[in-house]
Each structure stands twice: as structure tokens, then as C-alpha cells.
Scaffold this motif. Structure first.
Motif, PDB file in Angstrom:
ATOM      1  N   TYR A  18      13.672  32.489  45.094  1.00  0.00           N
ATOM      2  CA  TYR A  18      12.792  33.559  45.584  1.00  0.00           C
ATOM      3  C   TYR A  18      12.236  34.355  44.400  1.00  0.00           C
ATOM      4  N   VAL A  19      13.125  34.710  43.462  1.00  0.00           N
ATOM      5  CA  VAL A  19      12.670  35.481  42.298  1.00  0.00           C
ATOM      6  C   VAL A  19      11.666  34.682  41.454  1.00  0.00           C
ATOM      7  N   PHE A  68       8.039  31.428  52.384  1.00  0.00           N
ATOM      8  CA  PHE A  68       8.956  30.656  51.518  1.00  0.00           C
ATOM      9  C   PHE A  68      10.411  30.820  51.971  1.00  0.00           C
ATOM     10  N   VAL A  69      10.787  32.044  52.306  1.00  0.00           N
ATOM     11  CA  VAL A  69      12.171  32.302  52.741  1.00  0.00           C
ATOM     12  C   VAL A  69      12.479  31.581  54.036  1.00  0.00           C
ATOM     13  N   TRP A  70      11.558  31.601  54.998  1.00  0.00           N
ATOM     14  CA  TRP A  70      11.822  30.930  56.271  1.00  0.00           C
ATOM     15  C   TRP A  70      11.948  29.426  56.084  1.00  0.00           C
ATOM     16  N   ARG A  71      11.144  28.876  55.255  1.00  0.00           N
ATOM     17  CA  ARG A  71      11.264  27.439  55.010  1.00  0.00           C
ATOM     18  C   ARG A  71      12.641  27.102  54.425  1.00  0.00           C
ATOM     19  N   VAL A  98      18.296  25.278  55.081  1.00  0.00           N
ATOM     20  CA  VAL A  98      19.738  25.558  54.906  1.00  0.00           C
ATOM     21  C   VAL A  98      20.484  25.365  56.210  1.00  0.00           C
ATOM     22  N   LEU A  99      19.938  25.892  57.316  1.00  0.00           N
ATOM     23  CA  LEU A  99      20.609  25.769  58.613  1.00  0.00           C
ATOM     24  C   LEU A  99      20.708  24.326  59.045  1.00  0.00           C
TER      25      LEU A  99
END
Length: 724
Positions: free
Chosen positions: A44-45, A160-163, A168-169
Motif C-alpha cells: 500500500y505504501v 488496490f486494498v479491496w483487490r 487474501v480471503l
């Protein structure tokens, strides 16, 4: 695959219900989340950094292009950049000259002073980015600070985070399902199988081998399975051993039951025997209690019981309202019955006398035998002295009637002494003592058979007590001294020995006659320590004289009746002889005629023991009592002594001459030596020698003397020829 590892609906339900599986799965799931989070945060960063760098690069290209299109930059051209249709990339600009002079500022005002090559950070809630461009960045002589629009970056970051989260899930789900399946295959199935076998084995503990797991895995579960199977095998072996032990215990129990039955029967027999022994013991103890409290000859209460009953009567009596009388009845001339008829006749007379007294007395009266021929009576209902004296006369009359025994008739008188409570005493000892004094007075006066105690007798008691205390003091202060009177052979005049005679050397009264203190010592028992002292000193003196040249010297010592009855007399005499190394034949013990005739069987045994040691025994004062010759010859005596009463009037008194002749003849007939006491003249010595008397003793040959004077007077010469 085995049935406990196949994913069947039943196993699936077990899998879903497995707490351990859920815990492991949750741990795996959380682990994946932590790992993905560790990956997502840097991504993310980095994504944000890359987007900001791209925007900053686009802004630099725009500014560079704008400066390249004009020879001289204008504010208008840069203002158009922030007002372009759509979303403007550059929202604000500050342009500086090469020397740093601000040329102009257009669009939105910059909030900060950006520094070249610093890390890009969004401001204004993430919608703006301020960047400093150097001359090198712009390839021009100008420097610029620009404010860029970064609104699209926030949306791009969210996407990006949702993808990443979705990925991950998805990965976590597949890894979790895979983990549960693997757990079921490797752990849950075998574990559940082992648990079911354990449950079955616990429900059927008698057959453990039916529930072996038989897992062949080569891991920890396999090791656990083998340990479990080994445990079941050992349990089966123990069960077999326990079964065998149970059979053995049943056999032992049966044996114990049989032994218990036998022991119970034995204990029953023992219990019956013990009960019988207890009854016999109780009867024996009752007999002993009766013997301790009663006279074995007459069956009457003894002195101790009489004293106890008198004490009870005194406790029930009140001095101001109740009175009682204590009577002491003594038989007269009872010694004559023993001498004539023997002890058997005397015992029979005592029994008949006790029966006559019981027949005369009332049931409320207490009758006891308190001494040899003394009976005690308690009258709890004393009211009149005359009536009590009359009762005493009746008692005297009853016992004075003749007695028939073995075709012989015996007669004896009686006397009664009376003491009254509370006039003559308020305690047991005083009443008995005063009744005894009254009895003694009755015997002395001989004019009246029944006597009451009178106050004058107290003085006699006080005098007697004072003399007793003096006797005790004399004994502790060594005031008694042995004097010695010579005994010689009648035929040769040679010294045979001496008789030891005790003298009381009183510091105030001088020499006190034995006739005064010996009877008192006898009655109080002080004669025992006095006699022992006399015997010890006499044996000591005899040993000295025998060592000084008189090896045949014999010492005669009087033995009182009380001494003869003392337990251990034989051992004491033997100890004294050993102490002074005196041979037994050097000692002669003298007993009175009455003592010889009246003593018990125990006393006779004592005399036999003394004689067996080699000690001589002599009968003193022979002729003054009532000797039974049949009884006398059974005693171990070797000498009889004629009393001085039969010698003092010789040769004139023919009766005394007859008595002396008879005694000497009796001695010769019985094989006994005869010694005459009280020889005071030559005529008496000649007469007695002619009658056959072997030994003399008297004032004619020598008075009693102290040891030193006796030695100087008599032991310097072996014979007294001038006296024979």
C-alpha cells in the motif's frame, strides 16, 4: 485409506464439531491474515509512493513544456494550467528566478515550502501534493514550486486494498479448508478412533483385548496407539492375575471363615471357662475379705472389723443425745486349758465361748474376737450403767460354765471391762484402751468380774505413755546396757558361760529394774528392737571373750514372745552370728515356759530352724506355768531352768524340794540339761548337785555385772573350786 480417515458424512460432522480442529484452523487463518497484512501494508505504501512520483513527474513535464514554449514565462500561461477544462493536474504555481526571486504565483496558494527531492506527502486531506522543482529538473534558469491535484490517488488506493483483501480471503479460505482436511486425515480420524476404543474399553473393563487400536502409523499417534495397546495388554494380564487372586482370596476367605467358626467356638468355651473362673475368683476374694475381717477360728469379726464398726457407730452417735458402751471380755486361766488339753482344746473352748456369747447378746450388739482370749462387744443402745453391768455378769456366767471336750471337762473364769461414749472417750482408740484398762483392773482385783473405767485410770495411762516415750528415747540414745551373770558346771565349778541381762541406765533415775520396763516393752512392741540390741551386744561380747582364751564360753540371751513371732528372726540371728564370726553353738536362746506352751505353729517352726542351725534353746522359769510334757518333748529345747522361786527356800521347804526333784527327774527323763536359778548358798548348791542338777546360776557364784567387771572378776580363772 481406512474408515476412520475417509471423509464420510459422519466423519464430516465430527470434523465440524471438532474443537481442536477449529482451534487449529482459526490459528492458521489468523496466521495467514497476519502474513498478508504484513505484505499489504508495504505494498500500500509503495503503491501510494509510486502514484505520487508519477503525478509529480507529470507536473514536472507540464511545467517544463510550458517554460520551453515561451521565451519569457508569463503569469497568464501558468494560470491557464490551473484552469484547464476537466480535472487540472496543476492547481497552483510559484515561479522563481535563478537567484530565487519570486516572479509570480498563480492558482491555489501553496500551504508549505517544499524542498527538492523530499518524500512526497499528500496534504489537504489527501487531495493535494506540493513539489519543489529545481533548475536541473526544469532544464531552465527558473525554479518552481507547484501544487498538484491527487484526488484520484485515494480512489486508486481503496481499489488496490479491496483487490488485495479479496485475494487474501480467497487464499485463507482454501488454506483453511485444506488444513481441516489434512487434520482430519492425519489427526482427527485416528484420534477419534482411539477415543472410541478407549470409551468401549472403559465400558467393558473385563475384556480389554477386544478394543486394541492396532494403528501402524510411524508417528506420535502411532506411538500413542501402541502405548494404549500395551496398556490394554497389561490390563488384561492384571485382570487375569486379579481373577486368580480372587479365586485365591475366595479360598482364603473360606479358610478364614472356618477358622473364625473354630475360634468362635473356642472363645465361647474359653468365655464359659473364664466366667466360671471369675465366679470362683469372686468367691475366693469374698473369702479373703471375710478372712481379713473375721477371725478364722470363731468366725467372729476380728479387731480391724471391730474398730471399723465402732467407728461407724461413733459417727452415728451424738455426744449430747446418744451413748454407747464398749465391753472387753477376757477369759481367765485360759493358759491352763492350753497346757492341760493342748492347743486343740483351747481352740475348742474359744469356739464354744464365742457361741455362748452370741446366744446371750442381742442381734443389735456387735461381738468380735479382738485378741487371743479377749472378746470385744459394742452396745449401741447404752442407757443404764446397772443394766449394762448386769449384761456383763450374764456374759461372764455364760462363758464360765464348764466345757466338755474329748471326755475332759475344762473350766475358766472371765472378766469384763466397760468404757462408755462419750464419758470415757470420743474416739475408737481411747474407748478400746479404756475398756482394756477396766478389764485389767477387773483381773487384778478379782473381787468383781465387771469393772467400769474410772477417771483415775487416766493417770496410770499418762504414766504409762510417759514411760513408753522414755523407752523410745532410751533406745535411740543407747541407754540400755548388757550385764552378765555367771553360769557354772555344778560338778567341776568350771565356767560354762553367762546370761545376758539388760539394764536401763536412766540419766536421772539411775539403773531401772527390768521388772519395770520389760512388760511395758513387751506390750508396746519395743521389746523387738531392744531384744535385737541385747542380742547383738551379747554376741559381740561372747566373740571377744572366746577370742581372749575362753573358746567354750556360751552366751545365754532371753528371747521374748514378741521376738519369737517376728518374721525373719532366723535370718536376723544368722546375720548377727556371721557379723561377729560367732559359731551357733556359742549362743543359747532362752524362752519362758508360757511362751513355749502357747506359741503358734509358726513359732515352733522358728524354734526348729534355730535349733537346726546349732543354736541351743532353753526353757526359762520352768515350773511356774502349765507345761504339757507331751507338748514339751516335741519342742527342740535342750535345757530347762528351775525358777528361783523354787530354790530360794531350799533346803527347808519340802514342797520346793519336791518340785526341784521332779523337774530334775523330768529333765533326765527327757534327756534335757537342768540349770537352777537363784542359788545363793552352799547348802542349796550341794543339795541341787546331789539331786542331779548339772548347772548353777545365782548370787552365790556372782551377781550380774558389766562386761568389764565380769571379765576382771570371773574370766581370770577357769574354775571356782572353792564354791563347789
Amino acid at each position: 485409506m481406512t474408515r476412520h480417515t475417509t471423509l464420510t458424512p459422519s466423519n464430516l460432522r465430527r470434523l465440524l464439531g471438532c474443537r481442536l480442529c477449529w482451534r487449529v484452523t482459526a490459528a492458521v487463518f489468523l496466521s495467514i491474515l497476519f502474513i498478508e497484512a504484513a505484505i499489504l501494508i508495504p505494498s500500500y505504501v509503495n503503491y501510494e509512493r509510486d502514484r505520487l512520483l508519477a503525478i509529480a513527474e507529470s507536473g514536472r513535464q507540464v511545467i517544463k513544456a510550458t517554460l520551453g514554449a515561451q521565451e519569457m514565462p508569463t503569469e497568464k500561461a501558468f494560470h491557464q494550467l490551473s484552469t484547464m477544462p476537466g480535472t487540472a493536474l496543476i492547481t497552483g504555481t510559484r515561479l522563481y528566478s535563478g537567484d530565487g526571486t519570486l516572479l509570480f504565483s498563480t492558482g491555489e496558494a501553496l500551504e508549505s515550502q517544499p524542498v527538492p527531492n523530499q518524500r512526497h506527502r499528500r496534504i489537504a486531506q489527501g487531495d493535494r501534493l506540493e513539489v519543489s522543482l529545481t533548475q536541473e529538473d526544469l532544464s531552465a534558469e527558473y525554479r518552481a514550486d507547484i501544487r498538484l491535484n491527487t484526488q484520484q490517488v485515494s480512489g486508486e488506493l481503496v481499489a488496490f486494498v479491496w483487490r488485495i483483501l479479496g485475494l487474501v480471503l480467497l487464499i485463507a479460505f482454501f488454506v483453511t479448508v485444506t488444513t481441516m482436511l489434512v487434520l482430519h486425515l492425519l489427526m482427527l480420524g485416528p484420534t477419534l478412533f482411539l477415543r472410541s476404543r478407549m470409551q468401549q474399553a472403559s465400558e467393558d473393563p473385563g475384556h480389554p483385548l477386544r478394543y486394541l487400536s492396532a494403528l501402524t502409523r510411524q508417528d506420535e499417534l502411532g506411538d500413542l496407539s501402541r502405548e494404549y495397546d500395551g496398556l490394554l495388554t497389561r490390563a488384561a494380564e492384571n485382570l487375569g492375575s486379579l481373577a486368580q487372586r480372587e479365586h485365591e482370596l475366595e479360598d482364603i476367605n473360606a479358610s478364614l471363615d472356618a477358622r473364625v467358626r473354630e475360634r468362635t467356638q473356642e472363645l465361647t468355651r474359653v468365655n464359659i471357662q473364664l466366667q466360671q473362673e471369675i465366679k470362683e475368683r469372686m468367691a475366693y476374694e469374698e473369702t479373703l475379705r471375710h478372712q481379713r475381717s473375721h477371725d478364722p477360728l470363731t468366725g467372729l469379726p476380728n479387731l480391724a472389723s471391730f474398730q471399723d464398726r465402732l467407728q461407724q457407730s461413733l459417727q452415728q452417735s451424738k455426744p449430747d443425745s446418744c451413748r454407747l458402751a464398749v465391753l472387753m471380755l477376757g477369759l481367765g486361766d485360759f493358759a491352763a486349758i492350753n497346757a492341760i488339753g493342748g492347743h486343740e482344746a483351747g481352740n475348742e473352748v474359744l469356739k464354744m465361748a464365742s457361741q455362748r456369747l452370741q446366744n446371750t447378746l442381742d442381734t443389735s450388739h456387735t461381738l468380735a474376737r479382738v485378741g487371743g482370749d479377749i472378746f470385744g462387744i459394742i452396745l449401741p443402745d447404752f442407757t443404764d450403767a446397772t443394766l449394762t453391768a448386769a449384761l456383763g455378769e450374764q456374759l461372764v456366767s455364760a462363758v464360765s460354765m464348764p466345757y466338755e471336750f474329748n471326755a475332759h471337762t475344762f473350766s475358766c473364769g472371765a472378766n469384763v471391762g466397760i468404757a462408755v461414749f462419750p464419758d470415757d472417750g470420743k474416739d475408737v482408740a481411747t474407748l478400746i484402751r479404756h475398756a482394756d484398762l477396766a478389764l485389767s483392773n477387773a483381773k487384778l482385783e478379782k473381787t468383781q468380774a465387771v469393772h467400769y473405767f474410772v477417771a483415775g485410770m487416766n493417770k496410770q495411762v499418762e504414766q504409762r505413755n510417759r514411760r513408753i516415750n522414755q523407752l523410745k528415747h532410751a533406745l535411740s540414745e543407747q541407754q540400755f546396757e548388757n550385764w552378765y551373770q555367771l553360769q557354772i558346771h555344778a560338778a567341776t565349778g568350771q565356767i560354762k558361760g553367762a546370761e545376758a541381762l539388760v539394764r536401763w541406765c536412766h540419766p536421772d533415775e539411775g539403773i531401772i529394774s527390768p521388772l519395770e520396763f520389760i512388760p511395758l516393752a513387751e506390750s508396746t512392741g519395743l521389746i523387738i528392737p531392744i531384744g535385737e540390741q541385747v542380742l547383738r551386744e551379747a554376741c559381740h561380747q561372747a566373740a571377744l571373750w572366746r577370742a581372749q582364751g575362753h573358746p567354750d564360753f556360751i552366751m545365754a540371751v532371753n528371747l521374748s514372745p514378741r521376738q519369737l513371732s517376728v518374721e525373719g528372726l532366723v535370718q536376723k540371728v544368722a546375720a548377727i552370728l556371721d557379723e561377729f564370726d560367732l559359731p551357733p553353738e556359742a549362743l543359747e536362746l532362752e524362752i519362758t515356759e508360757s511362751t513355749a506352751m502357747e506359741n503358734s505353729d509358726e513359732a515352733v517352726k522358728t524354734m526348729n530352724a534355730l535349733a537346726a542351725m546349732g543354736i541351743g534353746l532353753a526353757v526359762d522359769d520352768f515350773g511356774t506355768g502349765y507345761s504339757s510334757l507331751a507338748y514339751l518333748k516335741q519342742l527342740p529345747v535342750h535345757k530347762i531352768k528351775i525358777d528361783r522361786a523354787f530354790v530360794k527356800d531350799l533346803p527347808e521347804d519340802q514342797q520346793d524340794l519336791a518340785v526341784c526333784t521332779a523337774v530334775i527327774n523330768i529333765g533326765a527323763a527327757l534327756g534335757l540339761d537342768v540349770l537352777a536359778e537363784g542359788v545363793e548358798t552352799q547348802e542349796q548348791a550341794d543339795l541341787l548337785r546331789s539331786l542331779g542338777c548339772q548347772y548353777f546360776q545365782g548370787y552365790y557364784f556372782g551377781r550380774p555385772q558389766s562386761a568389764a567387771l565380769f571379765s576382771d572378776t570371773h574370766l581370770k580363772q577357769a574354775a571356782r573350786p572353792e564354791l563347789i
